[in-house]
Write an enzyme that holds these catalytic residues in place. Sequence first.
Site, PDB file in Angstrom:
ATOM      1  N   PHE A 122       0.876  -1.179   0.000  1.00 24.87           N
ATOM      2  CA  PHE A 122       0.000   0.000   0.000  1.00 24.87           C
ATOM      3  C   PHE A 122       0.906   1.219   0.000  1.00 24.87           C
ATOM      4  O   PHE A 122       1.735   1.386   0.912  1.00 24.87           O
ATOM      5  CB  PHE A 122      -0.846  -0.050   1.272  1.00 24.87           C
ATOM      6  CG  PHE A 122      -1.729   1.127   1.534  1.00 24.87           C
ATOM      7  CD1 PHE A 122      -2.994   1.207   0.961  1.00 24.87           C
ATOM      8  CD2 PHE A 122      -1.341   2.130   2.425  1.00 24.87           C
ATOM      9  CE1 PHE A 122      -3.844   2.274   1.251  1.00 24.87           C
ATOM     10  CE2 PHE A 122      -2.176   3.200   2.715  1.00 24.87           C
ATOM     11  CZ  PHE A 122      -3.440   3.271   2.129  1.00 24.87           C
ATOM     12  N   GLU A 363       0.511   3.949   9.938  1.00 23.62           N
ATOM     13  CA  GLU A 363      -0.951   3.896   9.755  1.00 23.62           C
ATOM     14  C   GLU A 363      -1.653   4.975  10.592  1.00 23.62           C
ATOM     15  O   GLU A 363      -2.726   4.764  11.143  1.00 23.62           O
ATOM     16  CB  GLU A 363      -1.487   2.484  10.025  1.00 23.62           C
ATOM     17  CG  GLU A 363      -0.861   1.475   9.057  1.00 23.62           C
ATOM     18  CD  GLU A 363      -1.613   0.170   8.904  1.00 23.62           C
ATOM     19  OE1 GLU A 363      -2.814   0.152   9.194  1.00 23.62           O
ATOM     20  OE2 GLU A 363      -0.982  -0.812   8.502  1.00 23.62           O
TER      21      GLU A 363
HETATM   22  C1  LIG Z   1       8.574   1.015   9.088  1.00 19.55           C
HETATM   23  C2  LIG Z   1       7.533   1.859   8.419  1.00 19.55           C
HETATM   24  C3  LIG Z   1       6.618   1.241   7.568  1.00 19.55           C
HETATM   25  C4  LIG Z   1       5.686   2.030   6.884  1.00 19.55           C
HETATM   26  N1  LIG Z   1       4.847   1.430   5.963  1.00 19.55           N
HETATM   27  C5  LIG Z   1       4.072   2.220   5.156  1.00 19.55           C
HETATM   28  C6  LIG Z   1       3.339   1.646   4.068  1.00 19.55           C
HETATM   29  O1  LIG Z   1       3.345   0.433   3.854  1.00 19.55           O
HETATM   30  N2  LIG Z   1       2.626   2.490   3.273  1.00 19.55           N
HETATM   31  C7  LIG Z   1       2.583   3.832   3.471  1.00 19.55           C
HETATM   32  O2  LIG Z   1       1.915   4.529   2.705  1.00 19.55           O
HETATM   33  N3  LIG Z   1       3.260   4.400   4.504  1.00 19.55           N
HETATM   34  C8  LIG Z   1       4.009   3.626   5.339  1.00 19.55           C
HETATM   35  N4  LIG Z   1       4.728   4.192   6.372  1.00 19.55           N
HETATM   36  C9  LIG Z   1       4.659   5.644   6.571  1.00 19.55           C
HETATM   37  C10 LIG Z   1       3.931   6.044   7.849  1.00 19.55           C
HETATM   38  O3  LIG Z   1       2.549   5.826   7.719  1.00 19.55           O
HETATM   39  C11 LIG Z   1       4.293   7.501   8.132  1.00 19.55           C
HETATM   40  O4  LIG Z   1       5.638   7.503   8.572  1.00 19.55           O
HETATM   41  C12 LIG Z   1       3.401   8.137   9.175  1.00 19.55           C
HETATM   42  O5  LIG Z   1       2.106   8.317   8.674  1.00 19.55           O
HETATM   43  C13 LIG Z   1       3.937   9.493   9.669  1.00 19.55           C
HETATM   44  O6  LIG Z   1       4.305  10.310   8.607  1.00 19.55           O
HETATM   45  P1  LIG Z   1       5.766  11.002   8.623  1.00 19.55           P
HETATM   46  O7  LIG Z   1       6.763   9.936   8.875  1.00 19.55           O
HETATM   47  O8  LIG Z   1       5.895  11.771   7.365  1.00 19.55           O
HETATM   48  O9  LIG Z   1       5.754  11.936   9.864  1.00 19.55           O
HETATM   49  P2  LIG Z   1       5.169  13.496   9.923  1.00 19.55           P
HETATM   50  O10 LIG Z   1       3.823  13.527   9.295  1.00 19.55           O
HETATM   51  O11 LIG Z   1       6.235  14.370   9.369  1.00 19.55           O
HETATM   52  O12 LIG Z   1       5.039  13.664  11.453  1.00 19.55           O
HETATM   53  C14 LIG Z   1       6.131  13.967  12.317  1.00 19.55           C
HETATM   54  C15 LIG Z   1       5.558  14.257  13.698  1.00 19.55           C
HETATM   55  O13 LIG Z   1       4.674  15.372  13.649  1.00 19.55           O
HETATM   56  C16 LIG Z   1       3.405  15.021  14.166  1.00 19.55           C
HETATM   57  N5  LIG Z   1       2.352  15.728  13.445  1.00 19.55           N
HETATM   58  C17 LIG Z   1       2.186  15.840  12.101  1.00 19.55           C
HETATM   59  N6  LIG Z   1       1.100  16.579  11.828  1.00 19.55           N
HETATM   60  C18 LIG Z   1       0.549  16.912  13.022  1.00 19.55           C
HETATM   61  C19 LIG Z   1      -0.603  17.660  13.425  1.00 19.55           C
HETATM   62  N7  LIG Z   1      -1.447  18.181  12.521  1.00 19.55           N
HETATM   63  N8  LIG Z   1      -0.848  17.829  14.741  1.00 19.55           N
HETATM   64  C20 LIG Z   1      -0.014  17.284  15.664  1.00 19.55           C
HETATM   65  N9  LIG Z   1       1.081  16.576  15.357  1.00 19.55           N
HETATM   66  C21 LIG Z   1       1.360  16.380  14.056  1.00 19.55           C
HETATM   67  C22 LIG Z   1       3.306  13.517  13.958  1.00 19.55           C
HETATM   68  O14 LIG Z   1       2.350  12.916  14.829  1.00 19.55           O
HETATM   69  C23 LIG Z   1       4.725  13.094  14.255  1.00 19.55           C
HETATM   70  O15 LIG Z   1       4.896  12.994  15.625  1.00 19.55           O
HETATM   71  C24 LIG Z   1       5.632   3.425   7.109  1.00 19.55           C
HETATM   72  C25 LIG Z   1       6.533   4.017   7.991  1.00 19.55           C
HETATM   73  C26 LIG Z   1       7.483   3.247   8.636  1.00 19.55           C
HETATM   74  C27 LIG Z   1       8.461   3.931   9.551  1.00 19.55           C
END
Ligand SMILES: Cc1cc2nc3c(=O)[nH]c(=O)nc-3n(C[C@H](O)[C@H](O)[C@H](O)COP(=O)(O)OP(=O)(O)OC[C@H]3O[C@@H](n4cnc5c(N)ncnc54)[C@H](O)[C@@H]3O)c2cc1C
Length: 383
Positions: A122, A363
């Site tokens: 996904f 997720e």
């Molecule tokens: C091992 C692993 C597997 C994964 N597998 C998949 C996959 O199969 N498919 C896929 O599509 N994605 C996948 N992901 C991605 C994952 O879903 C994202 O890392 C996650 O949604 C967070 O996004 P980001 O890393 O860009 O963090 P950011 O969105 O940059 O967030 C950084 C921090 O800011 C906080 N934050 C952001 N916006 C707000 C807000 N409005 N209010 C308060 N706090 C906020 C967050 O909670 C977090 O603490 C995976 C990630 C990892 C590490």
Amino acid sequence: MIRDKDTLNVLLDTVSSYVKERLIPNEELVAETDEIPADIIQEMKELGFFGLTIPEEYGGLGLTTEEEALVVMELGKTSPSFRSALGTNIGIGSSGLVFDGTEEQKNYYLPKMATGEVIASFALTEPDAGSDAASIRTTAKREGNVYIINGTKRFITNAPQAKVFTIMARTNSEIKGAHGISAFIIEADTPGISLGKLDKKMGQKGTHTCDVIFENCRVPATQIIGKEGDGFKMAMKVLEKGRIHIASLCVGIAERMLADALQYAMSRKQFGKPIAEFQLVQAMLADSKTEIFAARSMCLEAARHRDEGKNVSIEASCCKYFSTEMCCRVADRALQIHGGSGYVADYAIERFYRDVRLFKIYEGTSQIQQIVIARNMIRNAQV
Ligand SMILES: Cc1cc2nc3c(=O)[nH]c(=O)nc-3n(C[C@H](O)[C@H](O)[C@H](O)COP(=O)(O)OP(=O)(O)OC[C@H]3O[C@@H](n4cnc5c(N)ncnc54)[C@H](O)[C@@H]3O)c2cc1C
């Protein structure tokens, strides 16, 4: 909803025995080699694990949400990488097709996903769009009978093994937010798709993630899932179901970590008696047991409500939020109970402590769950 208690009990016994006899003894090997042995993958395919939730008419077991939650709790009692190997096929990789695919798409892909012949990933997250998933930049430009896909997806679980990707891309660049996004099912060997190098993760060894790069990737227009502009809505439906799944998984893992901590507390002696007899250690055991019971009850209730067709947006986020945070608290206490031995890699808790940290992030982070819960509360109060 449990359709047939006896049939479900047979399945739960099968999963439980397989976890004890095959998966737990191989946990360390998987952590050391960063690979799940091929014979284990093959056995899990033969046991039908890759098709647990895929509807029966497409070759799966068609588990209800409540049945899935119970099975995943059993599967959680070992290294989460084993679940991850099949997790995208029974969850985020296949759900989009199950919900919104055409009969042709379902007939073609779902039976292959159910057997594990095809691994499905996904792909929503991008380098500049994580929590703010509606801001994705990957584009899908229609030209005649094809869409031309350009963009980069980040951290995609099982991408190196995937034969198909459910991906979200922007079909209408004029519409900035969610409504400009569509979903596609794309075969991994389509020209124009390449993979980045494997991410070096802090835990969950044996599961791999990497970037998936689309460069002028031409995809037949028939590969769209649902209607143009409905892709974000589909992705959110997929993630909502996934939240109960991940929350249930965390219940199983927490039960395992607590069982290990209890064993250790009963055998480790200090001041002339087992540390389990000290009330401060007992408090850590009791707090963990209580929180696991709460999370378990929440997950099963939310799952039943989903099976009844109720709106579970708030409940699914409550489960994901509470259960993943609970799991990390239990990991911390279980490690504490192990003392110095918990910090070195001789005991499984050192590995679990790192493994479970991911659940609060992917997720939908804990903060995003809080936002979903509060936003829905406010919306409901306004009507
Ligand atoms: C091992 C692993 C597997 C994964 N597998 C998949 C996959 O199969 N498919 C896929 O599509 N994605 C996948 N992901 C991605 C994952 O879903 C994202 O890392 C996650 O949604 C967070 O996004 P980001 O890393 O860009 O963090 P950011 O969105 O940059 O967030 C950084 C921090 O800011 C906080 N934050 C952001 N916006 C707000 C807000 N409005 N209010 C308060 N706090 C906020 C967050 O909670 C977090 O603490 C995976 C990630 C990892 C590490």
